[in-house]
Design a protein around this motif. Structure first.
Motif, mmCIF file in Angstrom:
data_model
loop_
_atom_site.group_PDB
_atom_site.id
_atom_site.type_symbol
_atom_site.label_atom_id
_atom_site.label_comp_id
_atom_site.label_asym_id
_atom_site.label_seq_id
_atom_site.Cartn_x
_atom_site.Cartn_y
_atom_site.Cartn_z
ATOM 1 N N VAL A 106 0.870 -1.186 0.000
ATOM 2 C CA VAL A 106 0.000 0.000 0.000
ATOM 3 C C VAL A 106 0.905 1.235 0.000
ATOM 4 N N TRP A 107 0.799 2.030 -1.043
ATOM 5 C CA TRP A 107 1.724 3.164 -1.199
ATOM 6 C C TRP A 107 1.058 4.457 -0.774
ATOM 7 N N ASN A 108 1.735 5.207 0.049
ATOM 8 C CA ASN A 108 1.197 6.493 0.473
ATOM 9 C C ASN A 108 1.712 7.576 -0.487
ATOM 10 N N MET A 109 0.832 7.983 -1.388
ATOM 11 C CA MET A 109 1.229 8.901 -2.459
ATOM 12 C C MET A 109 1.683 10.253 -1.912
ATOM 13 N N ASN A 110 1.045 10.698 -0.814
ATOM 14 C CA ASN A 110 1.443 11.995 -0.247
ATOM 15 C C ASN A 110 2.872 11.949 0.264
ATOM 16 N N GLU A 111 3.223 10.806 0.856
ATOM 17 C CA GLU A 111 4.602 10.696 1.368
ATOM 18 C C GLU A 111 5.593 10.616 0.211
ATOM 19 N N LEU A 112 5.208 9.919 -0.850
ATOM 20 C CA LEU A 112 6.099 9.892 -2.025
ATOM 21 C C LEU A 112 6.294 11.309 -2.553
ATOM 22 N N LYS A 113 5.210 12.062 -2.564
ATOM 23 C CA LYS A 113 5.293 13.458 -3.041
ATOM 24 C C LYS A 113 6.212 14.281 -2.146
ATOM 25 N N HIS A 114 6.143 13.970 -0.857
ATOM 26 C CA HIS A 114 7.012 14.702 0.083
ATOM 27 C C HIS A 114 8.484 14.555 -0.325
ATOM 28 N N TYR A 115 8.892 13.308 -0.634
ATOM 29 C CA TYR A 115 10.305 13.095 -0.990
ATOM 30 C C TYR A 115 10.625 13.699 -2.356
ATOM 31 N N VAL A 116 9.639 13.680 -3.248
ATOM 32 C CA VAL A 116 9.844 14.335 -4.541
ATOM 33 C C VAL A 116 10.057 15.835 -4.312
ATOM 34 N N SER A 117 9.288 16.401 -3.374
ATOM 35 C CA SER A 117 9.448 17.850 -3.158
ATOM 36 C C SER A 117 10.795 18.165 -2.494
ATOM 37 N N MET A 118 11.344 17.217 -1.727
ATOM 38 C CA MET A 118 12.693 17.446 -1.185
ATOM 39 C C MET A 118 13.710 17.527 -2.329
ATOM 40 N N VAL A 119 13.573 16.602 -3.280
ATOM 41 C CA VAL A 119 14.499 16.598 -4.410
ATOM 42 C C VAL A 119 14.338 17.890 -5.218
ATOM 43 N N SER A 120 13.077 18.291 -5.442
ATOM 44 C CA SER A 120 12.853 19.519 -6.221
ATOM 45 C C SER A 120 13.442 20.736 -5.513
ATOM 46 N N SER A 121 13.289 20.750 -4.196
ATOM 47 C CA SER A 121 13.842 21.875 -3.430
ATOM 48 C C SER A 121 15.368 21.940 -3.606
ATOM 49 N N LEU A 122 16.024 20.791 -3.580
ATOM 50 C CA LEU A 122 17.486 20.773 -3.769
ATOM 51 C C LEU A 122 17.843 21.224 -5.185
ATOM 52 N N ARG A 123 17.126 20.687 -6.144
ATOM 53 C CA ARG A 123 17.401 21.044 -7.552
ATOM 54 C C ARG A 123 17.322 22.557 -7.775
ATOM 55 N N LYS A 124 16.275 23.168 -7.152
ATOM 56 C CA LYS A 124 16.106 24.621 -7.320
ATOM 57 C C LYS A 124 17.322 25.378 -6.800
ATOM 58 N N LYS A 125 18.014 24.770 -5.853
ATOM 59 C CA LYS A 125 19.180 25.442 -5.252
ATOM 60 C C LYS A 125 20.485 24.987 -5.912
ATOM 61 N N ASN A 126 20.348 24.282 -7.030
ATOM 62 C CA ASN A 126 21.530 23.722 -7.708
ATOM 63 C C ASN A 126 22.326 22.788 -6.820
ATOM 64 N N ILE A 127 21.606 22.044 -5.999
ATOM 65 C CA ILE A 127 22.254 21.049 -5.139
ATOM 66 C C ILE A 127 21.883 19.675 -5.687
#
Ligand code: BGC
Length: 411
Positions: A106-127
């Motif tokens: 059973v996959w929690n889509m909101n939690e998956l999105k949370h980790y995707v948003s961590m990656v996006s936040s890093l990308r925006k900072k060129n990290i």
């Protein structure tokens, strides 16, 4: 000044259970059951650390319960802004399996999105994000089926790993499949100190061999989802330095084979890069450890930056790029961290200039965090965290690291 090549990544690392807070996994369950015992055991010793205020923390049961931790789950944006301020261009974090798959399949889509948003936040900072798939914690449903020793573990693990890669789409390029399979198997199985405390060499062997299968299967499932990603495992490697004589040389070589190479050799066909976590040096003298311990961390670990050069040289024949995915120390008063970072980077630079394909250094850790069965008292962060207010403060050593990143090393 000695500069690093433009492609070299300077970063810092964390893991979900050690920073996020409010985890519901096998470790959080184990902590609650063991906090009082750990505090009592600590109070019977003189303490690893000479600082009385840290000892006082170590004798409190609350020290051993991760609880809200440093609330990185909610504060990651602020933490990544601080990483950007230090000048980092890489950040390693781990996905918490128990959040994304709270029940089997059973996959929690909101939690998956949370980790995707961590990656996006890093990308925006060129990290550059380094996503760790598994840093030791298990969902309860899996722990209750035997955890790593459950016969279906490689299947469950690879299915979870593929799910992460698919959720990330093309946002993340680097994945660390398993963090330190040997340290996990040693403490959870061989010594039985960590959950699930199943002591014994046979369990240790079963754990290591299952993790080898899990790594290999996960690698191929992840690549099916996105062939463009780069994946490897972060292994804890020690510099075994032989004391004089043939017997000591033989012993050092055997230790190196067993500890540094067993897992690595078995998964070589399923690695795009090698992750190296370096903390330990072991000067072998007829079976005894004869380190000089000239400098030690708050946890009593010898600080021996020269060792990383030897370990890196040993990895050269594998012909894969190497990222130092961890190296650091517990240093509450920040009196040794800057020195260790600088000396370690000098050794990394030396290996690099001799042709070792080392492409990055990620310090452990970005933040003060929860150090497993030692709890909160060891302070590993480039950024300190006040537990009462959650206030973050950049340590002086982080500024030294920043200066090296900007200007290079003073060699
Ligand atoms: C682990 C981290 C840990 C660090 C310091 C590494 O072995 O990956 O989770 O906090 O060492 O002990």
């Amino acid at each position: 000044m000695q500069k690093f090549p433009a492609y070299f990544l300077f970063g810092a690392a964390t893991s979900s259970h050690q920073v996020e807070g409010s985890c519901n996994n096998d470790w959080s369950r184990w902590e609650i059951a063991n906090a009082s015992r750990l505090a009592k055991e600590y109070s019977r010793t003189t303490g690893l650390c000479s600082a009385e205020h840290l000892r006082q923390e170590g004798i409190r049961p609350g020290n051993y319960i991760s609880g809200i931790c440093v609330d990185h789950y909610h504060l990651f944006e602020e933490d990544f802004r601080l990483a950007e301020k230090i000048g980092l261009n890489a950040c390693r974090f781990s996905v918490e399996w128990s959040r994304v798959e709270p029940e089997e399949g059973v996959w929690n889509m909101n939690e998956l999105k949370h980790y995707v948003s961590m990656v996006s936040s890093l990308r925006k900072k060129n990290i550059e994000p380094f996503v760790t798939i598994w840093h030791w914690t298990l969902p309860l449903w899996l722990a209750d089926r035997g955890g790593v020793l459950c016969p279906e573990f490689p299947f469950y693990f690879s299915r979870y790993a593929a799910k992460i890669v698919s959720a990330m789409n093309d946002r993340a390029s680097y994945y660390i499949i398993i963090n330190e399979p040997e340290i996990y198997s040693l403490n959870s199985y061989m010594l039985g100190k960590w959950t699930p405390c199943k002591k014994g060499p046979l369990n240790y062997y079963r754990s290591i061999t299952t993790l080898i299968r899990a790594h290999t299967l996960a690698y191929s499932e992840m690549k099916k989802v996105n062939p463009g990603i780069k994946a490897g495992t972060a292994c804890n490697m020690t510099y075994f330095e032989p004391g004089g004589g043939f017997i000591n040389r033989l012993a050092a070589r055997a230790a190196d084979r067993w500890w540094n190479r067993y897992f690595t050799d078995k998964v070589m066909g399923s690695m795009d890069f090698m992750g190296l976590n370096y903390y330990f040096h072991n000067r072998i003298h007829y079976g005894l450890n004869r380190n000089s311990n000239e400098r030690i961390s708050d946890m009593g670990w010898e600080l021996y930056p020269e060792g990383i050069y030897h370990v890196l040289k040993n990895l050269e024949p594998y012909g894969l790029p190497v990222y130092v995915t961890e190296s650091g120390l517990a240093d509450a008063d920040d009196s040794r961290r800057a020195w260790l970072i600088e000396e370690t980077l000098k050794q990394v630079h030396k290996a690099l200039s001799e042709g070792v394909n080392v492409r990055g250094y990620l310090h452990w850790s970005l933040l003060d965090n929860f150090e497993w069965d030692k709890g909160f008292w060891p302070r590993f962060g480039l950024i300190s965290v006040d537990h009462a207010t959650m206030k973050r403060t950049m340590r002086e050593s982080a500024k030294v690291y920043k200066n090296i990143i900007q200007n290079g090393l003073n060699i």
